[in-house]
Design a protein around this motif. Structure first.
Motif, PDB file in Angstrom:
ATOM      1  N   HIS A  42       2.671  -4.336 -11.534  1.00  0.00           N
ATOM      2  CA  HIS A  42       1.607  -5.013 -12.266  1.00  0.00           C
ATOM      3  C   HIS A  42       0.290  -4.262 -12.096  1.00  0.00           C
ATOM      4  CE1 HIS A  42       4.268  -8.386 -12.983  1.00  0.00           C
ATOM      5  NE2 HIS A  42       4.639  -8.262 -11.727  1.00  0.00           N
ATOM      6  N   GLN A  43      -0.205  -3.731 -13.221  1.00  0.00           N
ATOM      7  CA  GLN A  43      -1.447  -2.964 -13.235  1.00  0.00           C
ATOM      8  C   GLN A  43      -2.308  -3.439 -14.399  1.00  0.00           C
ATOM      9  OE1 GLN A  43       1.288   0.830 -11.963  1.00  0.00           O
ATOM     10  NE2 GLN A  43      -0.384   1.217 -13.372  1.00  0.00           N
ATOM     11  N   HIS A  44      -3.609  -3.161 -14.305  1.00  0.00           N
ATOM     12  CA  HIS A  44      -4.509  -3.597 -15.365  1.00  0.00           C
ATOM     13  C   HIS A  44      -4.213  -2.911 -16.689  1.00  0.00           C
ATOM     14  CE1 HIS A  44      -7.126  -6.326 -13.236  1.00  0.00           C
ATOM     15  NE2 HIS A  44      -7.255  -5.467 -12.245  1.00  0.00           N
ATOM     16  N   ILE A  45      -3.909  -1.635 -16.640  1.00  0.00           N
ATOM     17  CA  ILE A  45      -3.520  -0.897 -17.828  1.00  0.00           C
ATOM     18  C   ILE A  45      -2.310  -0.046 -17.470  1.00  0.00           C
ATOM     19  CG2 ILE A  45      -5.770  -0.863 -18.965  1.00  0.00           C
ATOM     20  CD1 ILE A  45      -6.356   1.804 -17.719  1.00  0.00           C
ATOM     21  N   ASP A  46      -1.648   0.528 -18.481  1.00  0.00           N
ATOM     22  CA  ASP A  46      -0.352   1.149 -18.232  1.00  0.00           C
ATOM     23  C   ASP A  46      -0.427   2.595 -17.773  1.00  0.00           C
ATOM     24  OD1 ASP A  46      -1.209   2.212 -20.585  1.00  0.00           O
ATOM     25  OD2 ASP A  46       0.662   1.898 -21.684  1.00  0.00           O
ATOM     26  N   ARG A  47      -1.626   3.132 -17.541  1.00  0.00           N
ATOM     27  CA  ARG A  47      -1.714   4.510 -17.065  1.00  0.00           C
ATOM     28  C   ARG A  47      -1.305   4.584 -15.600  1.00  0.00           C
ATOM     29  NH1 ARG A  47      -6.653   4.729 -20.040  1.00  0.00           N
ATOM     30  NH2 ARG A  47      -7.845   4.475 -18.105  1.00  0.00           N
ATOM     31  N   PRO A  48      -0.549   5.609 -15.192  1.00  0.00           N
ATOM     32  CA  PRO A  48      -0.159   5.750 -13.783  1.00  0.00           C
ATOM     33  C   PRO A  48      -1.377   5.785 -12.874  1.00  0.00           C
ATOM     34  CG  PRO A  48       1.084   7.265 -15.155  1.00  0.00           C
ATOM     35  CD  PRO A  48       0.023   6.673 -16.043  1.00  0.00           C
ATOM     36  N   GLY A  49      -1.304   5.071 -11.761  1.00  0.00           N
ATOM     37  CA  GLY A  49      -2.388   5.069 -10.796  1.00  0.00           C
ATOM     38  C   GLY A  49      -3.517   4.112 -11.117  1.00  0.00           C
ATOM     39  N   SER A  50      -3.424   3.371 -12.222  1.00  0.00           N
ATOM     40  CA  SER A  50      -4.487   2.417 -12.543  1.00  0.00           C
ATOM     41  C   SER A  50      -4.452   1.257 -11.549  1.00  0.00           C
ATOM     42  CB  SER A  50      -4.326   1.887 -13.968  1.00  0.00           C
ATOM     43  OG  SER A  50      -3.124   1.146 -14.092  1.00  0.00           O
ATOM     44  N   PRO A  51      -5.579   0.559 -11.368  1.00  0.00           N
ATOM     45  CA  PRO A  51      -5.640  -0.494 -10.340  1.00  0.00           C
ATOM     46  C   PRO A  51      -4.619  -1.598 -10.578  1.00  0.00           C
ATOM     47  CG  PRO A  51      -7.832   0.066 -11.126  1.00  0.00           C
ATOM     48  CD  PRO A  51      -6.862   0.759 -12.044  1.00  0.00           C
ATOM     49  N   CYS A  52      -4.117  -2.142  -9.487  1.00  0.00           N
ATOM     50  CA  CYS A  52      -3.190  -3.267  -9.588  1.00  0.00           C
ATOM     51  C   CYS A  52      -3.973  -4.574  -9.591  1.00  0.00           C
ATOM     52  CB  CYS A  52      -2.188  -3.252  -8.430  1.00  0.00           C
ATOM     53  SG  CYS A  52      -2.898  -3.737  -6.839  1.00  0.00           S
ATOM     54  N   LEU A  53      -3.301  -5.656  -9.913  1.00  0.00           N
ATOM     55  CA  LEU A  53      -3.913  -6.970  -9.843  1.00  0.00           C
ATOM     56  C   LEU A  53      -4.179  -7.316  -8.383  1.00  0.00           C
ATOM     57  CD1 LEU A  53      -1.665  -8.851 -12.418  1.00  0.00           C
ATOM     58  CD2 LEU A  53      -3.645  -7.392 -12.817  1.00  0.00           C
ATOM     59  N   ARG A  54      -5.336  -7.866  -8.090  1.00  0.00           N
ATOM     60  CA  ARG A  54      -5.730  -8.113  -6.705  1.00  0.00           C
ATOM     61  C   ARG A  54      -5.264  -9.469  -6.183  1.00  0.00           C
ATOM     62  NH1 ARG A  54     -11.805  -6.559  -5.430  1.00  0.00           N
ATOM     63  NH2 ARG A  54     -10.940  -6.866  -3.341  1.00  0.00           N
ATOM     64  N   LEU A  55      -5.088 -10.449  -7.059  1.00  0.00           N
ATOM     65  CA  LEU A  55      -4.626 -11.765  -6.670  1.00  0.00           C
ATOM     66  C   LEU A  55      -3.396 -12.108  -7.491  1.00  0.00           C
ATOM     67  CD1 LEU A  55      -7.864 -11.821  -6.182  1.00  0.00           C
ATOM     68  CD2 LEU A  55      -7.573 -14.293  -6.071  1.00  0.00           C
ATOM     69  N   PHE A  88       0.865  -1.176   0.000  1.00  0.00           N
ATOM     70  CA  PHE A  88       0.000   0.000   0.000  1.00  0.00           C
ATOM     71  C   PHE A  88       0.902   1.227   0.000  1.00  0.00           C
ATOM     72  CE2 PHE A  88      -3.368  -2.739   1.955  1.00  0.00           C
ATOM     73  CZ  PHE A  88      -4.349  -2.496   1.005  1.00  0.00           C
ATOM     74  N   ILE A  89       0.669   2.140  -0.947  1.00  0.00           N
ATOM     75  CA  ILE A  89       1.449   3.364  -1.060  1.00  0.00           C
ATOM     76  C   ILE A  89       0.540   4.547  -0.742  1.00  0.00           C
ATOM     77  CG2 ILE A  89       2.941   4.750  -2.541  1.00  0.00           C
ATOM     78  CD1 ILE A  89       3.966   1.905  -2.007  1.00  0.00           C
ATOM     79  N   ARG A  90       0.988   5.425   0.156  1.00  0.00           N
ATOM     80  CA  ARG A  90       0.174   6.583   0.529  1.00  0.00           C
ATOM     81  C   ARG A  90      -0.135   7.441  -0.699  1.00  0.00           C
ATOM     82  NH1 ARG A  90       3.812   7.012   4.982  1.00  0.00           N
ATOM     83  NH2 ARG A  90       2.850   6.419   6.956  1.00  0.00           N
ATOM     84  N   GLY A  91      -1.401   7.833  -0.812  1.00  0.00           N
ATOM     85  CA  GLY A  91      -1.817   8.661  -1.913  1.00  0.00           C
ATOM     86  C   GLY A  91      -2.026   7.913  -3.218  1.00  0.00           C
ATOM     87  N   VAL A  92      -1.697   6.625  -3.241  1.00  0.00           N
ATOM     88  CA  VAL A  92      -1.846   5.809  -4.452  1.00  0.00           C
ATOM     89  C   VAL A  92      -2.797   4.650  -4.198  1.00  0.00           C
ATOM     90  CG1 VAL A  92      -0.662   4.354  -6.147  1.00  0.00           C
ATOM     91  CG2 VAL A  92       0.457   6.418  -5.273  1.00  0.00           C
ATOM     92  N   GLY A  93      -2.560   3.923  -3.110  1.00  0.00           N
ATOM     93  CA  GLY A  93      -3.390   2.770  -2.787  1.00  0.00           C
ATOM     94  C   GLY A  93      -2.645   1.478  -2.975  1.00  0.00           C
ATOM     95  N   ALA A  94      -3.368   0.430  -3.347  1.00  0.00           N
ATOM     96  CA  ALA A  94      -2.789  -0.900  -3.487  1.00  0.00           C
ATOM     97  C   ALA A  94      -1.868  -0.966  -4.701  1.00  0.00           C
ATOM     98  CB  ALA A  94      -3.893  -1.941  -3.617  1.00  0.00           C
ATOM     99  N   ARG A  95      -0.716  -1.638  -4.523  1.00  0.00           N
ATOM    100  CA  ARG A  95       0.235  -1.860  -5.612  1.00  0.00           C
ATOM    101  C   ARG A  95       0.712  -3.315  -5.529  1.00  0.00           C
ATOM    102  NH1 ARG A  95      -0.263   1.417  -9.598  1.00  0.00           N
ATOM    103  NH2 ARG A  95      -2.324   0.937  -8.766  1.00  0.00           N
ATOM    104  N   LEU A  96       1.136  -3.846  -6.667  1.00  0.00           N
ATOM    105  CA  LEU A  96       1.709  -5.186  -6.726  1.00  0.00           C
ATOM    106  C   LEU A  96       2.964  -5.136  -7.587  1.00  0.00           C
ATOM    107  CD1 LEU A  96       1.489  -8.269  -6.131  1.00  0.00           C
ATOM    108  CD2 LEU A  96       0.253  -8.466  -8.301  1.00  0.00           C
ATOM    109  N   TYR A  97       4.079  -5.600  -7.018  1.00  0.00           N
ATOM    110  CA  TYR A  97       5.365  -5.573  -7.708  1.00  0.00           C
ATOM    111  C   TYR A  97       5.949  -6.987  -7.768  1.00  0.00           C
ATOM    112  CZ  TYR A  97       4.991  -0.660  -6.242  1.00  0.00           C
ATOM    113  OH  TYR A  97       4.555   0.626  -6.016  1.00  0.00           O
TER     114      TYR A  97
END
Length: 332
Positions: free
Chosen positions: A164-177, A137-146
């Motif tokens: 790892h994000q659903h799309i390549d735009r900054p701040g887009s949701p990360c994969l949940r599992l 979890f990154i402040r101001g961003v939310g959930a991230r997966l690396y």
């Protein structure tokens, strides 16, 4: 099997998997407020040596802007017995003031230098690869997966550090599992055969976010998944595991930062030892270990009525002064 690439532009409906056959199981999940990670404890040494199920393949990391967990599949221990979780702790020790992504960048560079000479010694036929999975979890961003992946193939070394994000735009949701290791194939098979499996897991996390179920109900469920994976892949995934959970630091409601639980099968172990922890460059696990050892020593001398004055602060300071405080990137 989902291929992991930089700037991935595909939406993922099933579990995101590392695209190499690795030995062990790592499985991470994100909800809006919590992250969860389960890793088995097996160390395999080949056909002629029985496996050992006492590894701790997880590092807890807190930085200036976030909190996360690091777990790995691949190299379980070096020939000298060093577990990568202890090595990662040494790499990040003494490096205060880093953001979470900067800390992972430091670790990625060290992995690229240190891991290949250990992977080259893997038995013939084994996958010469090592993958670190890191929910955060990154402040101001939310959930991230690396992830940090190092692979040797045809005498060439391939290395990558990925968000790892659903799309390549900054701040887009990360994969949940996300899953890694030989056990990941089993989980992916279940997720594809039963569409309710993934949905039910995420539903449990959502109920937990709203205070309807406890931390330990989720932890028990993940331990059960790990044990069922062991039954499906008994040669490489062990029967024991560790479940760790952490909460995002910018939650509005006051609550604990998280916890962890060791399991044998689906049963909670009576004692869950501390796991490697780095907080803004400080080795919390080692410091806490010195205090706990000294506290237990004094209890044996004075009983449970121990007072502050009976603690040997001079001895504590001497022991603390002996702890290494500088980074050590060498994987021995």
């Amino acid at each position: 099997m989902t291929t992991i690439e930089d700037n991935q532009k595909t939406r993922v409906r099933h579990i995101a998997l590392c695209d190499y056959a690795l030995v062990t199981l790592v499985f991470s999940l994100h909800s809006r407020y919590t992250m969860w990670l389960v890793a088995d404890r097996r160390l395999s040494y080949g056909a002629n040596i029985p496996p050992i199920d006492d590894a701790v393949k997880i590092l807890n990391l807190e930085t200036t802007d976030g909190v996360g967990l690091l777990a790995y599949a691949g190299l379980g221990a070096t020939s000298q017995g060093t577990q990568p979780s202890e090595w990662m702790k040494g790499v990040l020790r003494g490096r205060g003031g880093l953001t979470f992504e900067q800390a992972l960048g430091v670790l990625s560079s060290a992995a690229n230098r240190e891991l290949p000479r250990h992977l080259i010694g893997f038995p013939k036929g084994a996958s010469r690869s090592h993958s670190i999975i890191s929910p955060a979890f990154i402040r101001g961003v939310g959930a991230r997966l690396y992830s940090i992946d190092t692979v040797i193939e045809n005498r060439k070394t391939y290395h990558r550090y990925t968000s790892h994000q659903h799309i390549d735009r900054p701040g887009s949701p990360c994969l949940r599992l996300a899953a890694g290791g030989t056990g990941a194939g089993h989980l992916n098979k279940i997720a594809r055969q039963d569409v309710r499996w993934r949905r039910d897991l995420l539903g449990l996390l959502n109920a937990h976010d709203h205070g309807k179920i406890s931390d330990y109900l989720i932890a028990d469920r993940l331990a059960k998944i790990s044990y069922e994976t062991h039954q499906a892949v008994p040669a490489t995934v062990g029967p024991r595991c560790i479940v760790v959970w952490r909460r995002r630091q910018d939650m509005r409601q006051p609550t604990s930062g998280g916890g962890h639980q060791f399991y044998t099968g689906t049963d909670r172990d009576k004692i869950s030892d501390a796991i490697p922890t780095i907080t803004n460059g400080i080795d919390i696990q080692s410091i806490a270990g010195i205090f706990m050892d000294h506290f237990m020593e004094k209890i044996s001398e004075h009983g449970m009525k121990l007072t502050d004055s009976e603690l040997d602060t001079a001895k504590l300071n001497r022991l603390l002064a002996k702890l290494p405080s500088e980074p050590d990137e060498k994987l021995r």
